[in-house]
Motif scaffolding. Structure first.
Motif, PDB file in Angstrom:
ATOM      1  N   GLU A   1      10.992   1.314   7.002  1.00 22.39           N
ATOM      2  CA  GLU A   1       9.999   0.228   6.895  1.00 22.39           C
ATOM      3  C   GLU A   1       8.593   0.791   7.131  1.00 22.39           C
ATOM      4  OE1 GLU A   1      10.728  -3.513   7.325  1.00 22.39           O
ATOM      5  OE2 GLU A   1       8.599  -3.987   7.326  1.00 22.39           O
TER       6      GLU A   1
ATOM      7  N   TYR B   1      -2.767  -3.483  -2.558  1.00 20.34           N
ATOM      8  CA  TYR B   1      -1.939  -2.688  -1.629  1.00 20.34           C
ATOM      9  C   TYR B   1      -0.462  -2.638  -2.005  1.00 20.34           C
ATOM     10  CZ  TYR B   1      -6.168  -2.919   1.096  1.00 20.34           C
ATOM     11  OH  TYR B   1      -7.465  -2.800   1.486  1.00 20.34           O
ATOM     12  N   ASN B   2      -0.059  -3.365  -3.045  1.00 18.43           N
ATOM     13  CA  ASN B   2       1.359  -3.369  -3.445  1.00 18.43           C
ATOM     14  C   ASN B   2       2.283  -3.478  -2.239  1.00 18.43           C
ATOM     15  OD1 ASN B   2       1.091  -2.823  -6.380  1.00 18.43           O
ATOM     16  ND2 ASN B   2       0.092  -0.994  -5.620  1.00 18.43           N
TER      17      ASN B   2
ATOM     18  N   GLN C   1       5.635   2.950  -5.481  1.00 22.88           N
ATOM     19  CA  GLN C   1       5.793   1.978  -6.568  1.00 22.88           C
ATOM     20  C   GLN C   1       6.598   2.577  -7.706  1.00 22.88           C
ATOM     21  OE1 GLN C   1       2.724   2.043  -4.814  1.00 22.88           O
ATOM     22  NE2 GLN C   1       3.682   0.309  -3.802  1.00 22.88           N
TER      23      GLN C   1
ATOM     24  N   GLY D   1       3.523   2.202   4.548  1.00 24.96           N
ATOM     25  CA  GLY D   1       2.322   3.034   4.773  1.00 24.96           C
ATOM     26  C   GLY D   1       1.915   3.138   6.222  1.00 24.96           C
ATOM     27  N   ARG D   2       2.835   2.821   7.162  1.00 24.80           N
ATOM     28  CA  ARG D   2       2.473   2.914   8.588  1.00 24.80           C
ATOM     29  C   ARG D   2       2.442   4.365   9.064  1.00 24.80           C
ATOM     30  NH1 ARG D   2       2.138  -2.033   7.080  1.00 24.80           N
ATOM     31  NH2 ARG D   2       2.639  -3.701   8.520  1.00 24.80           N
TER      32      ARG D   2
ATOM     33  N   PHE E   1      13.162  -1.868  -0.728  1.00 27.59           N
ATOM     34  CA  PHE E   1      11.752  -2.264  -0.802  1.00 27.59           C
ATOM     35  C   PHE E   1      11.506  -3.719  -0.420  1.00 27.59           C
ATOM     36  CE2 PHE E   1      11.602   1.744  -2.959  1.00 27.59           C
ATOM     37  CZ  PHE E   1      10.386   2.261  -2.543  1.00 27.59           C
ATOM     38  N   THR E   2      12.567  -4.472  -0.175  1.00 28.38           N
ATOM     39  CA  THR E   2      12.356  -5.838   0.325  1.00 28.38           C
ATOM     40  C   THR E   2      12.825  -5.991   1.759  1.00 28.38           C
ATOM     41  OG1 THR E   2      14.466  -6.523  -0.621  1.00 28.38           O
ATOM     42  CG2 THR E   2      12.492  -6.968  -1.933  1.00 28.38           C
ATOM     43  N   ASN E   3      13.914  -5.306   2.088  1.00 28.97           N
ATOM     44  CA  ASN E   3      14.457  -5.473   3.431  1.00 28.97           C
ATOM     45  C   ASN E   3      15.133  -4.184   3.910  1.00 28.97           C
ATOM     46  OD1 ASN E   3      15.344  -6.612   5.800  1.00 28.97           O
ATOM     47  ND2 ASN E   3      17.131  -7.588   4.873  1.00 28.97           N
ATOM     48  N   PRO E   4      14.314  -3.155   4.196  1.00 31.00           N
ATOM     49  CA  PRO E   4      14.928  -1.906   4.662  1.00 31.00           C
ATOM     50  C   PRO E   4      15.630  -2.124   5.997  1.00 31.00           C
ATOM     51  CG  PRO E   4      12.550  -1.846   4.946  1.00 31.00           C
ATOM     52  CD  PRO E   4      12.849  -3.100   4.185  1.00 31.00           C
TER      53      PRO E   4
ATOM     54  N   GLU F   1      -2.339  -2.765   7.071  1.00 32.11           N
ATOM     55  CA  GLU F   1      -2.024  -3.445   8.336  1.00 32.11           C
ATOM     56  C   GLU F   1      -3.184  -4.337   8.768  1.00 32.11           C
ATOM     57  OE1 GLU F   1       0.177  -1.461  11.849  1.00 32.11           O
ATOM     58  OE2 GLU F   1      -0.459   0.167  10.546  1.00 32.11           O
TER      59      GLU F   1
ATOM     60  N   ALA G   1      -3.231   1.565   9.408  1.00 31.57           N
ATOM     61  CA  ALA G   1      -3.403   1.608   7.954  1.00 31.57           C
ATOM     62  C   ALA G   1      -4.194   0.379   7.488  1.00 31.57           C
ATOM     63  CB  ALA G   1      -2.042   1.631   7.283  1.00 31.57           C
TER      64      ALA G   1
ATOM     65  N   VAL H   1       5.250  -4.027   0.395  1.00 36.06           N
ATOM     66  CA  VAL H   1       6.714  -4.055   0.278  1.00 36.06           C
ATOM     67  C   VAL H   1       7.292  -4.477   1.627  1.00 36.06           C
ATOM     68  CG1 VAL H   1       6.875  -2.295  -1.524  1.00 36.06           C
ATOM     69  CG2 VAL H   1       6.877  -1.587   0.864  1.00 36.06           C
ATOM     70  N   ALA H   2       8.606  -4.697   1.629  1.00 37.24           N
ATOM     71  CA  ALA H   2       9.356  -4.995   2.852  1.00 37.24           C
ATOM     72  C   ALA H   2       8.706  -6.141   3.641  1.00 37.24           C
ATOM     73  CB  ALA H   2       9.512  -3.728   3.677  1.00 37.24           C
ATOM     74  N   SER H   3       8.527  -5.980   4.956  1.00 37.71           N
ATOM     75  CA  SER H   3       8.042  -7.104   5.765  1.00 37.71           C
ATOM     76  C   SER H   3       6.626  -7.524   5.361  1.00 37.71           C
ATOM     77  CB  SER H   3       8.092  -6.764   7.249  1.00 37.71           C
ATOM     78  OG  SER H   3       7.268  -5.660   7.511  1.00 37.71           O
ATOM     79  N   ASP H   4       5.813  -6.572   4.896  1.00 41.35           N
ATOM     80  CA  ASP H   4       4.466  -6.932   4.436  1.00 41.35           C
ATOM     81  C   ASP H   4       4.549  -7.883   3.239  1.00 41.35           C
ATOM     82  OD1 ASP H   4       3.418  -5.305   6.344  1.00 41.35           O
ATOM     83  OD2 ASP H   4       2.899  -3.660   4.987  1.00 41.35           O
ATOM     84  N   LEU H   5       5.427  -7.534   2.301  1.00 41.21           N
ATOM     85  CA  LEU H   5       5.584  -8.377   1.113  1.00 41.21           C
ATOM     86  C   LEU H   5       6.114  -9.758   1.515  1.00 41.21           C
ATOM     87  CD1 LEU H   5       5.674  -8.812  -1.971  1.00 41.21           C
ATOM     88  CD2 LEU H   5       7.961  -7.816  -1.955  1.00 41.21           C
ATOM     89  N   ARG H   6       7.108  -9.752   2.397  1.00 39.17           N
ATOM     90  CA  ARG H   6       7.677 -11.044   2.818  1.00 39.17           C
ATOM     91  C   ARG H   6       6.611 -11.886   3.509  1.00 39.17           C
ATOM     92  NH1 ARG H   6      11.868  -7.749   4.764  1.00 39.17           N
ATOM     93  NH2 ARG H   6      11.383  -8.331   6.899  1.00 39.17           N
TER      94      ARG H   6
END
Lengths: 218, 250
Positions: free
Chosen positions: B242, A69-70, B206, B247-248, B233-236, A5, A2, A72-77
């Motif tokens: 995740e 790209y908004n 979103q 988007g993977r 959305f922060t820590n699944p 990524e 993606a 979230v999760a590990s990407d956001l962190r």
């Protein structure tokens, strides 16, 4: 893969490059003490501009990833961690630059016993090793290695604590070198600060990978 | 209070086992987002909550879905009453070819309400709740189809609210709308949750993050993760979640 990524990987590569450059600045300060090479000191000073440019580029990358790209999760962190890590690195680079300026001026004339008494080389070795660990920890997503930074930071804190005693003893022994001794005392404090900033980087790596917040925890 | 409780729900379309052992509960006055790739079963699950799947011949459900403590697939349940209680808004705005007023009043008239004053008051209240009143109060007798897409969707929400449901199901309610209309629908959802329990299917991550309190991630007919939206959305907790929300895949 993606697009987000690819963007995250590019950001990570840029961050790794920045850590490497800053680690080089710190390790070259150590080499300057060995070789008394003023030219090398000038290179470290000049590299501060490169570090500043890298920080701005990383900030821009983070801004773009958030806006486009908004994440979230590990990407956001990771993006949040990258902003803080690049800021920490820039401040480490400032300290390395400041030390290089001091060495450029005094490395050939200073009594090396003073550097030794303050443990400057030892601190630089520790800081270099910490930054090297952080580079590897980030590259390999290794939180165990990232956590190792805390022990090494304790070692720097101990040297700083010791330096108060060293400074008062050296002031008696070298009354004519008051300015240099006070400057060295400041350098010890700055290197201890480099340790703190590197510790912050370790905390951010753990946050990015494990979503654990370690900062402000005793 | 848990208003909706699903226990070991399995759904089949003929031999196709489309939902597997789904158990989750939804509290009153919350927004729950159902997310997941196409074909994961999220819309099927949504439609089990007001028995919309009953129209499909090969549909079969096992397990229990309780609303207000009552099994909605029980023998004595009247489906019309259930759908009054559990309203639905669809992906594409689908107003009837009638006036704006008649669209909102339609459900009330079907229910047998005859008092014009009472109908008028309910229409006005529903249009206000759907944040459409100010835009249509002077053109109530114009055709609903003359409204914009975003207005039509809010009209459909008003039509759903007019019959006083306690639960509103929304199946991608903003996917056909422009960003401004989408923002209005999202604001509306946040306002409506004070009085209604909302379950929304969305492909917009979103949107799920912005409007919902809890999110359920479905994948290949299974409920993979169900947690507070801010946590998801922060820590699944699950790698598949995740990968999906970042988007993977999907």
């Amino acid at each position: 893969m993606a697009q987000v990524e690819l963007e995250i990987q590019a950001l990570k590569d840029n961050l790794l490059d920045m850590i490497e450059l800053v680690e080089n600045q710190v390790s070259r300060c150590r080499t300057i003490i060995e070789t008394k090479d003023e030219k090398l000191a000038r290179e470290v000073i000049a590299d501060e501009q490169k570090v500043n440019a890298q920080e701005l580029a990383i900030d821009k990358d983070c801004e773009n990833i958030i806006a486009l790209y908004n994440p979230v999760a590990s990407d956001l962190r990771f993006v949040l961690a990258a902003i803080k890590i690049s800021n920490d690195l820039e401040r480490i680079a400032d300290n390395a630059c400041s030390l290089a300026k001091f060495l450029k001026r005094h490395v050939t004339s200073i009594d090396h016993k003073l550097l030794q008494e303050f443990g400057i080389a030892e601190m630089l070795d520790t800081c270099t090793s910490m930054l090297r660990d952080m580079h590897k920890a980030l590259r390999e997503d290794d939180t165990k290695l990232a956590r190792k930074v805390f022990d090494k930071d304790h070692a720097l804190n101990a040297i700083k604590k010791r330096s108060v005693k060293s400074a008062s003893a050296l002031l008696k022994e070298y009354p004519d070198d008051l300015k240099v001794i006070l400057r060295l005392f400041t350098i010890v404090r700055n290197l201890e600060r480099v340790g703190d900033l590197t510790k912050n980087i370790g905390e951010e790596i753990v946050f990015h990978i494990e979503a654990q917040v370690l900062k402000h925890q005793k | 209070m848990k208003l909706i409780v699903a226990e070991d729900v399995n759904v089949y379309y003929g031999d196709n086992h489309v939902l597997r052992d789904i158990s989750l509960s939804i509290s009153e006055h919350t927004v729950t987002a159902l997310i997941g790739p196409s074909g994961c079963g999220k819309t099927t699950f949504l439609r089990t909550l007001n028995r919309m799947n009953d129209y499909i011949d090969s549909f079969r459900v096992e397990g229990k879905i309780k609303i207000d403590g009552k099994d909605i697939y029980g023998n004595k349940v009247k489906v019309e009453e259930l759908r009054q209680k559990v309203g639905m808004v669809f992906q594409k705005p689908n107003p009837f070819p009638k006036s704006i007023f008649d669209n909102v009043a339609y459900g009330l008239k079907i229910q047998g309400t005859k008092d014009k004053k009472s109908i008028g008051e309910r229409v006005e209240k529903s249009l206000k709740q759907a944040a459409l009143w100010n835009e249509v109060k002077d053109i109530l007798h114009k055709p609903a189809l003359s409204l914009s897409g975003g207005q039509q969707q809010r009209l459909c929400i008003a039509r759903t609210l007019a019959v006083k449901p306690s639960i509103v199901l929304m199946d991608e309610p903003a996917s056909a709308l422009d960003p401004i209309s989408t923002a209005k629908i999202e604001e509306l959802i946040l306002e409506l949750k004070e009085n209604y329990t909302i379950v929304i299917v969305t492909h917009n991550m979103q949107q799920a993050a912005r409007v919902s309190d809890r999110t359920a991630f479905f994948y290949m007919g299974e409920l993979v993760e169900y947690s507070k939206t801010s946590d998801m959305f922060t820590n699944p907790k699950n790698k598949a979640t995740e990968n999906y929300i970042t988007g993977r895949f999907g």
